[in-house]
Scaffold this motif. Structure first.
Motif, PDB file in Angstrom:
ATOM      1  N   HIS A  61       0.864  -1.185   0.000  1.00  0.00           N
ATOM      2  CA  HIS A  61       0.000   0.000   0.000  1.00  0.00           C
ATOM      3  C   HIS A  61       0.903   1.239   0.000  1.00  0.00           C
ATOM      4  O   HIS A  61       2.132   1.112   0.129  1.00  0.00           O
ATOM      5  CB  HIS A  61      -0.976   0.002   1.180  1.00  0.00           C
ATOM      6  N   PHE A  72      -8.642  -0.590  10.230  1.00  0.00           N
ATOM      7  CA  PHE A  72      -7.266  -0.613   9.713  1.00  0.00           C
ATOM      8  C   PHE A  72      -6.376  -0.356  10.926  1.00  0.00           C
ATOM      9  O   PHE A  72      -6.691   0.534  11.727  1.00  0.00           O
ATOM     10  CB  PHE A  72      -7.032   0.498   8.678  1.00  0.00           C
ATOM     11  N   SER A  96       0.771   3.514   2.247  1.00  0.00           N
ATOM     12  CA  SER A  96       0.860   4.046   3.607  1.00  0.00           C
ATOM     13  C   SER A  96       2.290   4.216   4.153  1.00  0.00           C
ATOM     14  O   SER A  96       2.494   5.097   4.997  1.00  0.00           O
ATOM     15  CB  SER A  96       0.013   3.191   4.546  1.00  0.00           C
ATOM     16  N   ARG A 111       0.348  -6.561  -4.594  1.00  0.00           N
ATOM     17  CA  ARG A 111      -0.169  -7.595  -3.687  1.00  0.00           C
ATOM     18  C   ARG A 111      -0.320  -8.909  -4.435  1.00  0.00           C
ATOM     19  O   ARG A 111      -0.498  -8.907  -5.650  1.00  0.00           O
ATOM     20  CB  ARG A 111      -1.544  -7.194  -3.128  1.00  0.00           C
ATOM     21  N   ALA A 144      -5.957  10.043   7.708  1.00  0.00           N
ATOM     22  CA  ALA A 144      -5.337   9.505   6.496  1.00  0.00           C
ATOM     23  C   ALA A 144      -6.419   8.828   5.681  1.00  0.00           C
ATOM     24  O   ALA A 144      -7.439   8.395   6.218  1.00  0.00           O
ATOM     25  CB  ALA A 144      -4.251   8.500   6.852  1.00  0.00           C
ATOM     26  N   PHE A 145      -6.202   8.797   4.378  1.00  0.00           N
ATOM     27  CA  PHE A 145      -7.095   7.995   3.535  1.00  0.00           C
ATOM     28  C   PHE A 145      -6.246   7.353   2.451  1.00  0.00           C
ATOM     29  O   PHE A 145      -5.112   7.774   2.182  1.00  0.00           O
ATOM     30  CB  PHE A 145      -8.212   8.852   2.910  1.00  0.00           C
ATOM     31  N   GLY A 146      -6.790   6.314   1.839  1.00  0.00           N
ATOM     32  CA  GLY A 146      -6.102   5.681   0.725  1.00  0.00           C
ATOM     33  C   GLY A 146      -7.131   5.075  -0.199  1.00  0.00           C
ATOM     34  O   GLY A 146      -8.093   4.465   0.260  1.00  0.00           O
ATOM     35  N   GLU A 149      -2.525   8.012  -1.388  1.00  0.00           N
ATOM     36  CA  GLU A 149      -2.653   8.123   0.057  1.00  0.00           C
ATOM     37  C   GLU A 149      -2.774   9.594   0.407  1.00  0.00           C
ATOM     38  O   GLU A 149      -2.104  10.427  -0.208  1.00  0.00           O
ATOM     39  CB  GLU A 149      -1.355   7.564   0.660  1.00  0.00           C
ATOM     40  N   PHE A 153      -3.778   1.195  11.499  1.00  0.00           N
ATOM     41  CA  PHE A 153      -3.098   2.496  11.648  1.00  0.00           C
ATOM     42  C   PHE A 153      -4.048   3.662  11.853  1.00  0.00           C
ATOM     43  O   PHE A 153      -3.608   4.810  11.866  1.00  0.00           O
ATOM     44  CB  PHE A 153      -2.171   2.758  10.451  1.00  0.00           C
ATOM     45  N   VAL A 154      -5.352   3.380  11.954  1.00  0.00           N
ATOM     46  CA  VAL A 154      -6.312   4.460  12.228  1.00  0.00           C
ATOM     47  C   VAL A 154      -7.281   4.042  13.333  1.00  0.00           C
ATOM     48  O   VAL A 154      -7.539   2.852  13.533  1.00  0.00           O
ATOM     49  CB  VAL A 154      -7.120   4.846  10.962  1.00  0.00           C
ATOM     50  N   GLN A 192      -2.313   3.284  -5.968  1.00  0.00           N
ATOM     51  CA  GLN A 192      -3.094   3.900  -4.887  1.00  0.00           C
ATOM     52  C   GLN A 192      -2.700   5.351  -4.749  1.00  0.00           C
ATOM     53  O   GLN A 192      -1.638   5.767  -5.206  1.00  0.00           O
ATOM     54  CB  GLN A 192      -2.762   3.229  -3.544  1.00  0.00           C
ATOM     55  N   GLY A 245     -10.171   3.334   2.068  1.00  0.00           N
ATOM     56  CA  GLY A 245     -10.150   3.329   3.522  1.00  0.00           C
ATOM     57  C   GLY A 245      -9.680   4.671   4.059  1.00  0.00           C
ATOM     58  O   GLY A 245      -9.011   5.429   3.359  1.00  0.00           O
ATOM     59  N   SER A 246     -10.039   4.934   5.343  1.00  0.00           N
ATOM     60  CA  SER A 246      -9.654   6.214   5.933  1.00  0.00           C
ATOM     61  C   SER A 246      -9.800   6.126   7.450  1.00  0.00           C
ATOM     62  O   SER A 246     -10.230   5.095   7.977  1.00  0.00           O
ATOM     63  CB  SER A 246     -10.558   7.318   5.398  1.00  0.00           C
TER      64      SER A 246
HETATM   65  N1  PHE Z   1      -3.625   1.409   3.349  1.00  0.00           N
HETATM   66  C1  PHE Z   1      -5.005   1.018   3.315  1.00  0.00           C
HETATM   67  C2  PHE Z   1      -5.164  -0.061   2.235  1.00  0.00           C
HETATM   68  O1  PHE Z   1      -4.324  -0.197   1.396  1.00  0.00           O
HETATM   69  C3  PHE Z   1      -5.936   2.158   2.975  1.00  0.00           C
HETATM   70  C4  PHE Z   1      -5.961   3.204   4.043  1.00  0.00           C
HETATM   71  C5  PHE Z   1      -5.127   4.285   3.972  1.00  0.00           C
HETATM   72  C6  PHE Z   1      -6.839   3.075   5.114  1.00  0.00           C
HETATM   73  C7  PHE Z   1      -5.148   5.258   4.971  1.00  0.00           C
HETATM   74  C8  PHE Z   1      -6.884   4.024   6.106  1.00  0.00           C
HETATM   75  C9  PHE Z   1      -6.047   5.106   6.032  1.00  0.00           C
HETATM   76  O2  PHE Z   1      -6.130  -0.804   2.217  1.00  0.00           O
END
Ligand code: PHE
Length: 362
Positions: free
Chosen positions: A187, A266, A189, A213, A327-329, A228, A268-269, A226, A304-305
């Motif tokens: 990802h 996730f 991130s 992946r 954060a979002f991705g 981010e 990290f959030v 992606q 995701g976020s």
């Molecule tokens: N890194 C997560 C993914 O690849 C997406 C994400 C990014 C979720 C930042 C939350 C915050 O699925």
């Protein structure tokens, strides 16, 4: 041309010369000439074979036979040289007769176009730059440390499984203790972690790029893209996230569309949410009615976020009692498909010009 047992070796030689001379006018080019030479004078050529008879004739006849052999060989070689000269002269005549039209205007070279994914990435960068984000970058071959540990992804998380992530073998020439464990980043991130460690807070970045992946089917490709987003400052809240996503969707799709969160997890959030946007294809200004593209749901899943987990801040040298952030991705490939109406994920990566030529660069 079969050698008659009654013929003397000299007669056989003369017969070979006659058949050589008969074949010569039919030779039209250099390769043909070479073929003829090999047929008669090559290692297994007809004349070379006859020369082997030398040992079988009485010694008194050998001298005569030797002479005959040399005469025939020389005659053939002279013929070959003459014919080669004629062919070269004819080729030169043809060259000279060729006319080149110097006034001819050729078709201009066709300029290439940017790949639809590149176009989409650039458009996303442009939209987020206008919203005040910098564009950050990171390596594709990434340390496990940044891909997982710094992001609070613990050792037993499925992302750290061989089934999900491409792990890179440690280089054998390095002392194993010093060699960092590497992966193809699954990802974008890790760019969050790198940016926070390098610049501290506040931060406002987007990080678009290639990700990998172990996934390969109609809707997944082992290589994908992606983007981010990361915003860290004092008093940042999830309301800012939603406002940013609204503004982004409006700028990117050229119209105001709803955005909704669904609770999700996730590492990290916290809290974490997946976010969807109203389907731009069946939204009539009031309601999305459902269509094939949104699977009749009226919503399209984007990514995701969530609010950056305090543990991530601590791992990345930011004081979580002072700063908050989100954060979002989300996937760029699906964005490109939505925007350009590309029906299958694989069209993005097959390099088929019939597909790619349809996307002229803006
Ligand atoms: N890194 C997560 C993914 O690849 C997406 C994400 C990014 C979720 C930042 C939350 C915050 O699925």
């Amino acid at each position: 041309m079969a050698a008659d047992a009654q013929q003397t070796p000299q007669q056989q030689l003369d017969e070979q010369l006659r058949s050589f001379e008969a074949a010569l006018p039919d030779v039209a080019d250099e390769p043909g000439l070479y073929e003829l030479q090999v047929r008669f004078l090559g290692k297994n050529g007809a004349v070379t074979k006859l020369r082997r008879l030398m040992g079988k004739v009485p010694p008194s006849e050998r001298k005569e036979l030797g002479k005959a052999f040399n005469r025939v060989k020389q005659a053939m070689e002279t013929h070959l040289a003459t014919r080669a000269g004629e062919l070269a002269a004819a080729a030169r005549e043809r060259d000279l007769a060729r006319r080149v039209d110097l006034t001819f205007i050729p078709d201009p070279p066709r300029p290439g176009t940017l790949h639809p994914i590149t176009q989409t990435r650039r458009e996303l960068e442009r939209v987020f730059r206008r919203l005040g984000f910098d564009v950050a970058d990171g390596p594709h071959v990434e340390a496990e440390l940044y891909s997982f540990d710094k992001l609070n992804i613990l050792p037993d998380h499925p992302a750290r499984d061989m089934q999900d992530t491409f792990f890179i073998e440690r280089p054998t020439h390095l002392d194993h203790a010093d060699a960092p464990a590497l992966v193809l980043r699954p990802h974008t991130s890790p760019v969050q972690a790198r940016t926070m460690l390098q610049h501290g807070a506040p931060v406002r970045i987007v990080a678009p790029g290639t990700t990998f992946r172990r996934d390969d089917d109609a809707t997944h490709s082992p290589m994908f893209h992606q983007i981010e987003g990361l915003y860290v400052d004092r008093n940042v809240t999830m309301a800012d996230l939603k406002a940013t996503l609204y503004a982004f969707v409006e700028a990117f799709f050229g119209r105001g569309l709803g955005v909704r969160f669904r609770p999700s997890y996730f590492p990290f959030v916290e809290p974490g949410a997946e976010f969807d946007m109203q389907c731009p294809f069946c939204f009539d200004g009031q309601l999305s009615h459902g269509c094939g593209l949104c699977k009749q749901s009226g919503w399209i899943e984007l990514g995701g976020s969530g609010m950056v987990h305090p543990a991530v801040f601590e791992h990345c040298g930011i004081d979580s009692s002072v700063y908050t952030g989100w954060a979002f991705g989300f996937g760029i490939d699906r964005m490109a498909m939505l925007r350009h109406g590309i029906p299958h994920l694989r069209h993005n990566f097959e390099g088929d010009l019939r597909v790619l030529e349809q996307f002229t660069s803006p």
